[in-house]
Design an enzyme around this catalytic site. Structure first.
Site, short mmCIF file in Angstrom:
data_model
loop_
_atom_site.label_atom_id
_atom_site.label_comp_id
_atom_site.label_asym_id
_atom_site.label_seq_id
_atom_site.Cartn_x
_atom_site.Cartn_y
_atom_site.Cartn_z
CG HIS A 72 10.36 -3.09 10.34
ND1 HIS A 72 9.68 -1.83 9.07
CD2 HIS A 72 11.89 -3.13 9.48
CE1 HIS A 72 11.06 -1.80 8.64
NE2 HIS A 72 11.91 -2.69 8.67
CE1 TYR A 200 1.54 2.73 4.40
CE2 TYR A 200 3.39 2.54 6.39
CZ TYR A 200 1.79 1.82 5.38
OH TYR A 200 1.79 0.18 5.26
N PRO A 292 -3.55 -1.17 -2.01
CG PRO A 292 -1.00 -0.84 -3.13
CD PRO A 292 -2.95 -0.64 -3.08
CE LYS A 296 -3.61 -5.16 8.05
NZ LYS A 296 -1.49 -5.82 7.86
CE1 TYR A 384 1.10 -0.39 8.20
CE2 TYR A 384 2.40 -2.71 9.32
CZ TYR A 384 2.41 -1.30 7.87
OH TYR A 384 2.86 -1.17 6.52
P1 RFL Z 1 -0.86 -14.19 -7.68
O1 RFL Z 1 0.13 -13.33 -7.18
O2 RFL Z 1 -1.69 -13.35 -8.52
O3 RFL Z 1 -0.41 -15.47 -7.53
C1 RFL Z 1 -1.17 -15.88 -8.70
C2 RFL Z 1 -0.91 -17.17 -9.76
O4 RFL Z 1 -1.58 -17.72 -10.45
C3 RFL Z 1 -1.31 -17.62 -11.69
N1 RFL Z 1 -2.39 -17.72 -12.58
C4 RFL Z 1 -3.11 -19.06 -13.08
N2 RFL Z 1 -1.98 -20.83 -13.89
C5 RFL Z 1 -2.38 -21.66 -14.20
N3 RFL Z 1 -3.64 -21.07 -14.97
C6 RFL Z 1 -4.42 -20.26 -14.30
N4 RFL Z 1 -5.02 -19.87 -15.61
C7 RFL Z 1 -4.00 -19.04 -14.64
N5 RFL Z 1 -3.77 -17.06 -14.44
C8 RFL Z 1 -3.37 -17.50 -13.35
C9 RFL Z 1 -0.21 -15.90 -11.39
O5 RFL Z 1 0.68 -16.56 -13.54
C10 RFL Z 1 0.30 -16.75 -10.99
O6 RFL Z 1 1.60 -16.64 -10.21
O7 RFL Z 1 -1.33 -14.54 -5.95
P2 RFL Z 1 -1.85 -14.68 -4.57
O8 RFL Z 1 -1.19 -15.98 -4.68
O9 RFL Z 1 -3.23 -15.41 -4.16
O10 RFL Z 1 -0.92 -14.00 -4.38
C11 RFL Z 1 -1.95 -12.90 -3.33
C12 RFL Z 1 -0.73 -11.48 -3.45
O11 RFL Z 1 0.54 -11.57 -4.69
C13 RFL Z 1 -1.34 -10.05 -3.61
O12 RFL Z 1 -2.60 -10.41 -2.50
C14 RFL Z 1 -0.04 -8.71 -3.23
O13 RFL Z 1 0.93 -9.15 -4.08
C15 RFL Z 1 -1.34 -7.50 -3.63
N6 RFL Z 1 -0.29 -6.46 -4.18
C16 RFL Z 1 0.40 -6.05 -2.62
N7 RFL Z 1 0.51 -6.56 -2.10
C17 RFL Z 1 1.24 -6.00 -0.78
O14 RFL Z 1 0.23 -6.76 0.99
N8 RFL Z 1 1.76 -4.65 -0.44
C18 RFL Z 1 2.17 -4.25 -2.01
O15 RFL Z 1 3.15 -3.73 -2.63
C19 RFL Z 1 1.62 -5.04 -3.06
N9 RFL Z 1 1.49 -4.42 -4.09
C20 RFL Z 1 0.07 -6.13 -4.58
C21 RFL Z 1 0.96 -5.23 -5.25
C22 RFL Z 1 -1.00 -7.19 -6.05
C23 RFL Z 1 -0.31 -6.30 -7.56
N10 RFL Z 1 -0.45 -6.44 -8.31
C24 RFL Z 1 -2.22 -7.92 -8.47
C25 RFL Z 1 -1.18 -6.39 -9.89
C26 RFL Z 1 1.90 -5.19 -6.61
C27 RFL Z 1 0.59 -5.30 -7.83
C28 RFL Z 1 1.48 -4.75 -8.90
C1 PHB Z 2 6.07 -2.33 -0.11
O1 PHB Z 2 7.25 -2.27 0.72
O2 PHB Z 2 5.95 -2.71 -1.18
C2 PHB Z 2 4.66 -2.25 0.77
C3 PHB Z 2 5.14 -1.63 1.61
C4 PHB Z 2 3.73 -1.37 2.76
C5 PHB Z 2 2.58 -1.42 1.54
C6 PHB Z 2 2.25 -1.69 0.43
C7 PHB Z 2 3.70 -1.94 -0.10
O3 PHB Z 2 2.17 -0.70 2.55
#
Ligand code: RFL
Ligand code: PHB
Length: 389
Positions: A72, A200, A292, A296, A384
């Site tokens: 993109h 957005y 989100p 980032k 971004y």
């Molecule tokens: P994760 O992905 O939460 O992985 C952590 C892992 O640790 C495990 N865990 C344990 N394992 C052993 N012992 C314990 N006591 C443990 N406690 C937990 C968990 O099962 C899991 O597998 O953290 P990590 O690796 O730092 O990755 C970070 C990303 O996942 C996160 O920053 C993003 O996904 C945030 N986020 C989003 N970021 C974006 O950039 N765009 C998004 O659209 C977006 N949507 C989201 C999101 C985070 C969400 N959360 C955390 C609720 C949507 C959701 C719902």
């Molecule tokens: C997504 O595709 O899940 C997404 C993309 C951009 C964002 C947040 C989430 O800023």
């Protein structure tokens, strides 16, 4: 049992760190609380900065990403139905890649399995011991048996609700937090994306985002009340509300269908300082959360992995602890910049319950300035596509 690095958490941070270390001959064991299928069932981020793509390349796991990811070169911003384009490529020379976090995680698990690296799933009661000594170890329960793993270092990659951050005594850490008075309702549907770039949208009815995973998989979000539950929203109500918040020409083009996943995420900004205590290093969501808006979360987790991986590499290959000693300082400098951008971009696009007419005018002026001013566009685009490591 003994290993060099214990990685708590088999999400993207832990897996990426493990793979990078493996390529350098540094042994790590990943401890994951859930099953592999559970981890792969979580629908999260979708936009990768080139820094993360570079780390995936260095880890030897970027082949599918390059084949199936979408480049993109810009994004769309809409204010009350009027849309404008921001051209990342022209402004910064860099694009972003649309490729789901689920796929990143799958590629990393596949690579881990193919090299025979050790991952322990369904571990419970992980406890960190003696992190402030030269001989740390971790105990955990698995299939009813207690296990002990001795190591040189512990990487706390266990997300916001994990145990690693809590293992640092309260007197040694400081937490900064902001919660937002709304959430995002996200829906995944097997329909073609409404546009070839992300949209957005700031509208009178609240924020909306049109995103995607591939040519027949769309990801949409709408701002919702924190008290809402996904079950309160029928597919029909979701599509109707999304249509009202995006430009009319997009609403007309929108292809709807049954949603295959719906979830609500609260929005939060959070940072803990420092990100190191003795031989324990926090990485990714274990140390910080961003709203989100701006995508980032995953990318900031990746920049932590970059600093920690290089610090550990320097330690094992050159017997130099400079990189691990400066890990927290280096990681936090970049974390706070990502926090600032995500906080600012969230403020630009959402409706707040206590927003005054003056506040709304400020928001509109901020968006108009972004639309009309090239210096502001460049600052936006640099954030971004990802600030340098
Ligand atoms: P994760 O992905 O939460 O992985 C952590 C892992 O640790 C495990 N865990 C344990 N394992 C052993 N012992 C314990 N006591 C443990 N406690 C937990 C968990 O099962 C899991 O597998 O953290 P990590 O690796 O730092 O990755 C970070 C990303 O996942 C996160 O920053 C993003 O996904 C945030 N986020 C989003 N970021 C974006 O950039 N765009 C998004 O659209 C977006 N949507 C989201 C999101 C985070 C969400 N959360 C955390 C609720 C949507 C959701 C719902
Ligand atoms: C997504 O595709 O899940 C997404 C993309 C951009 C964002 C947040 C989430 O800023």
């Amino acid at each position: 049992m003994r290993t060099q690095v214990v990685i708590i958490g088999g999400g993207p941070s832990g897996l990426l760190l493990g793979q990078l270390l493996h390529r350098r001959g540094i042994e790590a064991v990943v401890l994951e609380r859930k099953t592999r299928d559970y981890v792969l069932g979580r629908i999260r981020a979708g936009v990768l900065e080139t820094g993360l793509v570079g780390l995936m390349e260095e880890a030897g796991v970027a082949e599918r990403l390059h084949r199936e990811g979408y480049v993109h070169e810009g994004t769309q911003i809409s204010l009350n139905g009027e849309m404008f384009h921001l051209d990342f490529k022209r402004l910064t020379g860099k694009p972003v890649i649309v490729y789901g976090q689920t796929e990143v995680t799958r590629d990393l698990y596949d690579a881990r399995e193919s090299v025979g690296a050790r991952t322990e799933f369904e571990v419970d009661h992980v406890v960190i011991h003696d992190a402030d000594s030269d001989h740390p170890f971790v105990t955990y329960d698995q299939h009813g048996q207690q296990q002990r793993l001795d190591c040189d270092f512990i990487a706390g990659c266990d997300g916001f609700h994990g145990v690693s951050r809590q293992a640092i005594p309260l007197s040694m850490r400081r937490e900064y937090e902001k919660t937002y008075p709304f959430g995002w309702l996200g829906a995944l549907s097997e329909t073609p994306p409404v546009h070839d770039e992300l949209i957005y949208a700031n509208s009178d009815r609240g924020f909306a985002l049109c995103s995607m995973r591939n040519a027949n998989l769309s990801r949409y979000y709408i701002q919702c009340a924190l008290s809402d539950h996904p079950g309160d929203w029928t597919d029909k109500a979701f599509w109707q509300e999304l249509r009202r918040r995006i430009p009319a020409e997009m609403a007309e083009k929108l292809v709807t269908g049954p949603t295959i996943e719906k979830s609500i995420a609260p929005l939060r900004s959070f940072v803990t300082e420092p990100m190191r205590w003795g031989r324990l290093f926090l990485c990714g969501d274990a140390a910080h959360i961003v709203p989100p808006t701006g995508a980032k979360g995953l990318n900031t987790a990746a920049s932590d992995v970059h600093y920690l991986y290089n610090g550990l590499r320097q330690f094992y290959e050159e017997r130099d602890s400079e990189g691990i000693d400066r890990y927290s300082e280096r990681a936090l400098l970049r974390v706070w910049k990502a926090e600032r951008f995500s906080w600012w971009f969230s403020g630009l696009l959402h409706r707040y319950p206590d927003q005054s007419p003056f506040d709304l005018k400020m928001q509109q002026a901020d968006i108009a300035f972004l639309r009309d001013n090239e210096a502001q566009q460049r600052a936006f685009a640099e954030n971004y596509v990802g600030l340098p490591y």
